[in-house]
Design a protein around this motif. Sequence first.
Motif, PDB file in Angstrom:
ATOM      1  N   TYR A   1     -10.339   1.936 -33.005  1.00 42.25           N
ATOM      2  CA  TYR A   1     -10.057   0.503 -32.925  1.00 42.25           C
ATOM      3  C   TYR A   1      -8.883   0.182 -32.004  1.00 42.25           C
ATOM      4  O   TYR A   1      -8.265  -0.878 -32.123  1.00 42.25           O
ATOM      5  CB  TYR A   1      -9.764  -0.042 -34.332  1.00 42.25           C
ATOM      6  CG  TYR A   1     -10.976  -0.055 -35.228  1.00 42.25           C
ATOM      7  CD1 TYR A   1     -11.876  -1.109 -35.195  1.00 42.25           C
ATOM      8  CD2 TYR A   1     -11.223   1.003 -36.106  1.00 42.25           C
ATOM      9  CE1 TYR A   1     -13.002  -1.126 -36.019  1.00 42.25           C
ATOM     10  CE2 TYR A   1     -12.338   1.002 -36.930  1.00 42.25           C
ATOM     11  CZ  TYR A   1     -13.222  -0.065 -36.875  1.00 42.25           C
ATOM     12  OH  TYR A   1     -14.343  -0.080 -37.690  1.00 42.25           O
ATOM     13  N   MET A   2      -8.623   1.044 -31.056  1.00 44.52           N
ATOM     14  CA  MET A   2      -7.475   0.841 -30.181  1.00 44.52           C
ATOM     15  C   MET A   2      -7.581  -0.444 -29.357  1.00 44.52           C
ATOM     16  O   MET A   2      -6.569  -1.002 -28.925  1.00 44.52           O
ATOM     17  CB  MET A   2      -7.319   2.033 -29.235  1.00 44.52           C
ATOM     18  CG  MET A   2      -7.045   3.351 -29.950  1.00 44.52           C
ATOM     19  SD  MET A   2      -5.445   3.395 -30.801  1.00 44.52           S
ATOM     20  CE  MET A   2      -4.336   3.542 -29.395  1.00 44.52           C
ATOM     21  N   ASP A   3      -8.791  -0.946 -29.142  1.00 47.03           N
ATOM     22  CA  ASP A   3      -8.976  -2.142 -28.319  1.00 47.03           C
ATOM     23  C   ASP A   3      -9.092  -3.421 -29.154  1.00 47.03           C
ATOM     24  O   ASP A   3      -9.416  -4.484 -28.616  1.00 47.03           O
ATOM     25  CB  ASP A   3     -10.206  -2.005 -27.432  1.00 47.03           C
ATOM     26  CG  ASP A   3     -11.491  -1.789 -28.223  1.00 47.03           C
ATOM     27  OD1 ASP A   3     -11.400  -1.503 -29.444  1.00 47.03           O
ATOM     28  OD2 ASP A   3     -12.580  -1.903 -27.635  1.00 47.03           O
ATOM     29  N   CYS A   4      -8.828  -3.347 -30.455  1.00 44.68           N
ATOM     30  CA  CYS A   4      -8.910  -4.527 -31.331  1.00 44.68           C
ATOM     31  C   CYS A   4      -7.523  -4.803 -31.912  1.00 44.68           C
ATOM     32  O   CYS A   4      -7.086  -4.124 -32.846  1.00 44.68           O
ATOM     33  CB  CYS A   4      -9.930  -4.317 -32.442  1.00 44.68           C
ATOM     34  SG  CYS A   4     -10.135  -5.779 -33.503  1.00 44.68           S
ATOM     35  N   ALA A   5      -6.841  -5.801 -31.370  1.00 46.56           N
ATOM     36  CA  ALA A   5      -5.455  -6.064 -31.752  1.00 46.56           C
ATOM     37  C   ALA A   5      -5.278  -6.367 -33.245  1.00 46.56           C
ATOM     38  O   ALA A   5      -4.344  -5.841 -33.876  1.00 46.56           O
ATOM     39  CB  ALA A   5      -4.884  -7.194 -30.898  1.00 46.56           C
ATOM     40  N   PRO A   6      -6.135  -7.203 -33.875  1.00 45.72           N
ATOM     41  CA  PRO A   6      -5.929  -7.464 -35.302  1.00 45.72           C
ATOM     42  C   PRO A   6      -6.060  -6.217 -36.174  1.00 45.72           C
ATOM     43  O   PRO A   6      -5.297  -6.037 -37.127  1.00 45.72           O
ATOM     44  CB  PRO A   6      -7.025  -8.491 -35.625  1.00 45.72           C
ATOM     45  CG  PRO A   6      -7.309  -9.166 -34.336  1.00 45.72           C
ATOM     46  CD  PRO A   6      -7.182  -8.088 -33.305  1.00 45.72           C
ATOM     47  N   VAL A   7      -7.019  -5.352 -35.856  1.00 43.16           N
ATOM     48  CA  VAL A   7      -7.150  -4.112 -36.625  1.00 43.16           C
ATOM     49  C   VAL A   7      -5.924  -3.229 -36.430  1.00 43.16           C
ATOM     50  O   VAL A   7      -5.391  -2.662 -37.389  1.00 43.16           O
ATOM     51  CB  VAL A   7      -8.432  -3.349 -36.244  1.00 43.16           C
ATOM     52  CG1 VAL A   7      -8.466  -1.982 -36.946  1.00 43.16           C
ATOM     53  CG2 VAL A   7      -9.664  -4.153 -36.623  1.00 43.16           C
ATOM     54  N   MET A   8      -5.455  -3.114 -35.199  1.00 39.41           N
ATOM     55  CA  MET A   8      -4.276  -2.299 -34.940  1.00 39.41           C
ATOM     56  C   MET A   8      -3.057  -2.854 -35.673  1.00 39.41           C
ATOM     57  O   MET A   8      -2.205  -2.091 -36.143  1.00 39.41           O
ATOM     58  CB  MET A   8      -4.005  -2.217 -33.438  1.00 39.41           C
ATOM     59  CG  MET A   8      -5.066  -1.450 -32.660  1.00 39.41           C
ATOM     60  SD  MET A   8      -5.365   0.229 -33.314  1.00 39.41           S
ATOM     61  CE  MET A   8      -3.759   0.978 -33.016  1.00 39.41           C
ATOM     62  N   GLU A   9      -2.985  -4.162 -35.775  1.00 36.10           N
ATOM     63  CA  GLU A   9      -1.888  -4.774 -36.529  1.00 36.10           C
ATOM     64  C   GLU A   9      -1.945  -4.349 -37.996  1.00 36.10           C
ATOM     65  O   GLU A   9      -0.926  -4.021 -38.606  1.00 36.10           O
ATOM     66  CB  GLU A   9      -1.969  -6.295 -36.403  1.00 36.10           C
ATOM     67  CG  GLU A   9      -0.810  -7.032 -37.021  1.00 36.10           C
ATOM     68  CD  GLU A   9      -0.887  -8.535 -36.815  1.00 36.10           C
ATOM     69  OE1 GLU A   9      -0.041  -9.245 -37.397  1.00 36.10           O
ATOM     70  OE2 GLU A   9      -1.793  -8.992 -36.071  1.00 36.10           O
ATOM     71  N   ILE A  10      -3.131  -4.358 -38.568  1.00 33.63           N
ATOM     72  CA  ILE A  10      -3.298  -3.914 -39.958  1.00 33.63           C
ATOM     73  C   ILE A  10      -2.932  -2.438 -40.095  1.00 33.63           C
ATOM     74  O   ILE A  10      -2.214  -2.037 -41.032  1.00 33.63           O
ATOM     75  CB  ILE A  10      -4.737  -4.165 -40.429  1.00 33.63           C
ATOM     76  CG1 ILE A  10      -5.011  -5.667 -40.513  1.00 33.63           C
ATOM     77  CG2 ILE A  10      -4.992  -3.501 -41.791  1.00 33.63           C
ATOM     78  CD1 ILE A  10      -6.473  -6.027 -40.746  1.00 33.63           C
TER      79      ILE A  10
END
Length: 271
Positions: free
Chosen positions: A242-251
């Motif tokens: 999920y490196m390209d999904c900012a909300p997931v990386m935030e979680i």
Amino acid sequence: MNMIAASAKIHPSSIVESGAVIGENVKIGPFCYIGPKVVLGDDIELLSHVVVIGRTTVGKGTKIFPNAVVGGDSQSVHHSAVDTELLIGTNCTIREGVTMNTGTVEHGGKTVVGDNNLFLANSHVAHDCRLGSNIILSNNVMLAGHVTVEDRVILGGGCAVHQFTRVGRQAFVGGLSAVSYDVIPYGMLNGNPGLLSGLNVVGMSRAGIDRATIHVVRRAYKQIFEGPESIRANAAAIREDYMDCAPVMEILDFIGAESDRALSSPQRGKA
């Protein structure tokens, strides 16, 4: 000596102690008390019966309603006589009966509140809390000491947040909930004891997150909380996907950060 801007309007029944700094266009209504170490920025309005004390700074454009007490001493049993601070940002609305305390010297000495926040009646911000911006504390919300609340969080009426707990950005906490453990960004928590009940999809949509991204976050949420291992192990296992999904990386970053509290989940006993 008072430092009061010429444009400030102060009702004759109010007391402004020597040493207070009052900015341009400030309006102080009847029966207010402003302590000697208070700084009120420009365009602030105190309606009536407002107490602002301690080493407190209030940002431009903030409006404070009757019977609020802002800048009182910490209610910690470890409170010392050393001066500590309360810093409130710009354009906040502080409704009737709200209380906010200064920090404790043992933990940095500052309670910090960001900008554009809404504090509804009788809500409480305890010592050493750190609040972001665009937050809503509904009526009778209670934040214990050292709580961190990130941007755009909504806390429902009467909920209580345990000391040292973190509430991640854009989370939603339902009314009367007991928040004992950290709440992930975009999470929804309800109940006593508080359990995660999914994602704050409405809030995400209102913030401009598109539907496709929300579906990706939902998939990651299931992998984190329904995976075979602990929450932290599941989160670490999916990180590269999920490196390209900012909300997931935030979680994932939130889960991986050090904390004094465990993580809220859909069920107890899994961390």
